[in-house]
Design a protein around this motif. Structure first.
Motif, mmCIF file in Angstrom:
data_model
loop_
_atom_site.group_PDB
_atom_site.id
_atom_site.type_symbol
_atom_site.label_atom_id
_atom_site.label_comp_id
_atom_site.label_asym_id
_atom_site.label_seq_id
_atom_site.Cartn_x
_atom_site.Cartn_y
_atom_site.Cartn_z
ATOM 1 N N GLU A 69 0.830 -1.200 0.000
ATOM 2 C CA GLU A 69 0.000 0.000 0.000
ATOM 3 C C GLU A 69 0.870 1.258 0.000
ATOM 4 N N ALA A 70 1.994 1.221 0.738
ATOM 5 C CA ALA A 70 2.914 2.364 0.738
ATOM 6 C C ALA A 70 3.667 2.455 -0.584
ATOM 7 N N ARG A 71 3.980 1.311 -1.169
ATOM 8 C CA ARG A 71 4.677 1.319 -2.459
ATOM 9 C C ARG A 71 3.807 1.946 -3.545
ATOM 10 N N ALA A 72 2.516 1.735 -3.424
ATOM 11 C CA ALA A 72 1.606 2.324 -4.408
ATOM 12 C C ALA A 72 1.630 3.848 -4.344
ATOM 13 N N LEU A 73 2.082 4.394 -3.228
ATOM 14 C CA LEU A 73 2.185 5.849 -3.066
ATOM 15 C C LEU A 73 3.565 6.375 -3.473
ATOM 16 N N GLY A 74 4.446 5.462 -3.917
ATOM 17 C CA GLY A 74 5.762 5.870 -4.396
ATOM 18 C C GLY A 74 6.903 5.606 -3.443
ATOM 19 N N VAL A 75 6.625 5.040 -2.260
ATOM 20 C CA VAL A 75 7.687 4.766 -1.288
ATOM 21 C C VAL A 75 8.357 3.446 -1.640
ATOM 22 N N HIS A 76 9.682 3.411 -1.564
ATOM 23 C CA HIS A 76 10.412 2.172 -1.837
ATOM 24 C C HIS A 76 11.602 2.056 -0.899
ATOM 25 N N SER A 77 12.175 0.866 -0.830
ATOM 26 C CA SER A 77 13.308 0.628 0.055
ATOM 27 C C SER A 77 14.484 1.504 -0.348
ATOM 28 N N ALA A 78 15.277 1.908 0.654
ATOM 29 C CA ALA A 78 16.453 2.765 0.496
ATOM 30 C C ALA A 78 16.098 4.223 0.240
#
Length: 402
Positions: A69-78
């Motif tokens: 759900e956070a990745r769908a908002l553009g957040v990714h590891s690092a």
């Protein structure tokens, strides 16, 4: 089907999934894992307003992982947490619990090994598995030539879920390169199976950057040359790739685009070095923050020594790594006369490295490394270097600064 079958198993949003396993009431929400667990979370499971939000974060930490759900908002590891906060200010922010992640990692790998014991460990959340000799791997039906491989992939996936409660994705193909690529095609919870005959339909439409090993610079060069898919890369003459990227890389890119990879699944890999490092929440001054740096430095040396002992290793080359507030990174090495896994000796030798670095700027990162490794039981007993004796706490740090 090829008479070689390799799987790449990748846990789905591993750190976030472990956290959600223990906090199921956060499922379906954007969750970001980052920073360190310094104290227990004091939040009410029945009142989500009491949970820390990304918008309130201040510091230089990075996201370890994020829920889908956070990745769908553009957040990714690092990604820096401050940048992530601008994209997903309402996301729940959880500190990382690496001890629990290591425990769950061990559990899922044990479950896989009961079915297919030939495993190459690639990190805390991913492994390669040689399935070639596992019974049923090459079974086929009139409607599905890959039925055995597909069933085996699903069996592995279910074994992981039974052992951990977590989801994983698998690519099952004739080699490691294709399996690594395919494990990402149907995330989360997918099992992607293909044979060499499927490459044109499933792999060639993808962008070249999906191949593990083709990085940003190579992607840019390919883009400039009008090569925007793996299929277009496969159609390029090898001579052009060699001229553009060099003999080794060019030849490899040609083979990779055609899905060819003969690398074996390696069940044991000798480490070249053992290291620990930490990035500080704020930049530290070599003199004004001397006590703080000393405690961190000691802790790193003790952790490296414990890692060496756990793996039955000793080393002779001690390295120090510093990153300053201007992001300049400096490394220094010091070679010992005798092998060691002693924290005091490591700290003394790293201190010798420190004397060769000009400490005029604040320090952002500190790391300690031990290289030139050997098995402890393969080295004859040697006296420890006299200057390395003493507990780590008794050895001064930054002693020449006063």
């Amino acid at each position: 089907m090829s008479r070689r079958l390799v799987a790449h198993l990748d846990m789905d949003a591993f750190y976030a999934s472990v956290e959600l396993l223990h906090r199921p009431f956060l499922r379906g929400l954007p969750v970001v894992v980052g920073g360190r667990r310094r104290q227990p979370l004091e939040a009410d499971p029945e009142d989500l307003s009491t949970w820390p939000r990304l918008r309130d974060y201040v510091g230089r930490g990075v996201a370890t992982t994020a829920s889908y759900e956070a990745r769908a908002l553009g957040v990714h590891s690092a990604m820096g947490l401050m940048k992530a906060a601008a994209l997903a200010p309402d996301a729940i922010l959880l500190p990382a619990d690496f001890e629990e992640y290591r425990r769950m990692s061990h559990r899922f790998k044990e479950a896989v090994a009961e079915i297919a014991p030939v495993i190459e460990d690639r990190g805390i959340d991913e492994i390669y598995i040689d399935l070639t000799d596992v019974p049923g791997a090459f079974d086929a039906t009139p409607d599905d030539r890959l039925a055995g491989a597909r069933a085996l992939g699903q069996r592995l996936q279910q074994a992981v879920r039974n052992a951990t409660g977590l989801s994983c994705s698998l690519g099952v193909t004739p080699n490691k390169l294709l399996s690594k690529l395919c494990s990402d095609l149907d995330k989360p919870g997918g099992v992607t199976v293909l044979d060499m005959d499927d490459i044109a339909a499933r792999i060639w439409p993808l962008p070249p950057g999906r191949i593990n090993g083709i990085g940003p610079k190579a992607r840019e060069k390919l883009e400039q040359a009008g090569i925007r898919s793996i299929g277009e890369l496969a159609a390029v003459e090898p001579a052009w790739l060699i001229a553009k990227f060099g003999k080794s890389t060019g030849a490899w890119m040609h083979e990779a685009a055609h899905g060819r990879d003969e690398r074996p699944v390696v069940t044991h890999r000798d480490p070249k070095s053992v290291s620990r490092e930490t990035t500080f929440e704020r930049d530290l001054h070599a003199r004004l923050d001397r006590d703080t740096l000393g405690g961190i430095f000691t802790g790193l040396c003790e952790k490296v020594a414990a890692d060496l002992a756990r793996h039955g290793l000793v080393g002779r080359t001690i390295g120090l790594k510093l990153r300053f507030d201007d992001f300049r990174t400096v490394t220094r090495d010091h070679s010992l006369d005798a092998y060691t896994a002693d924290a005091g000796t490591i700290r003394w030798a790293a201190g010798q490295c420190l004397k060769r670095i000009e400490l005029t700027r604040r320090i952002r990162l500190l790391g300690v490394r031990v290289g030139t490794l050997a098995a402890n039981d393969a080295i004859p007993a040697e006296p420890r270097p006299a200057r390395g004796r003493g507990s780590p706490e008794s050895l001064p740090l930054f002693e020449d600064l006063d």
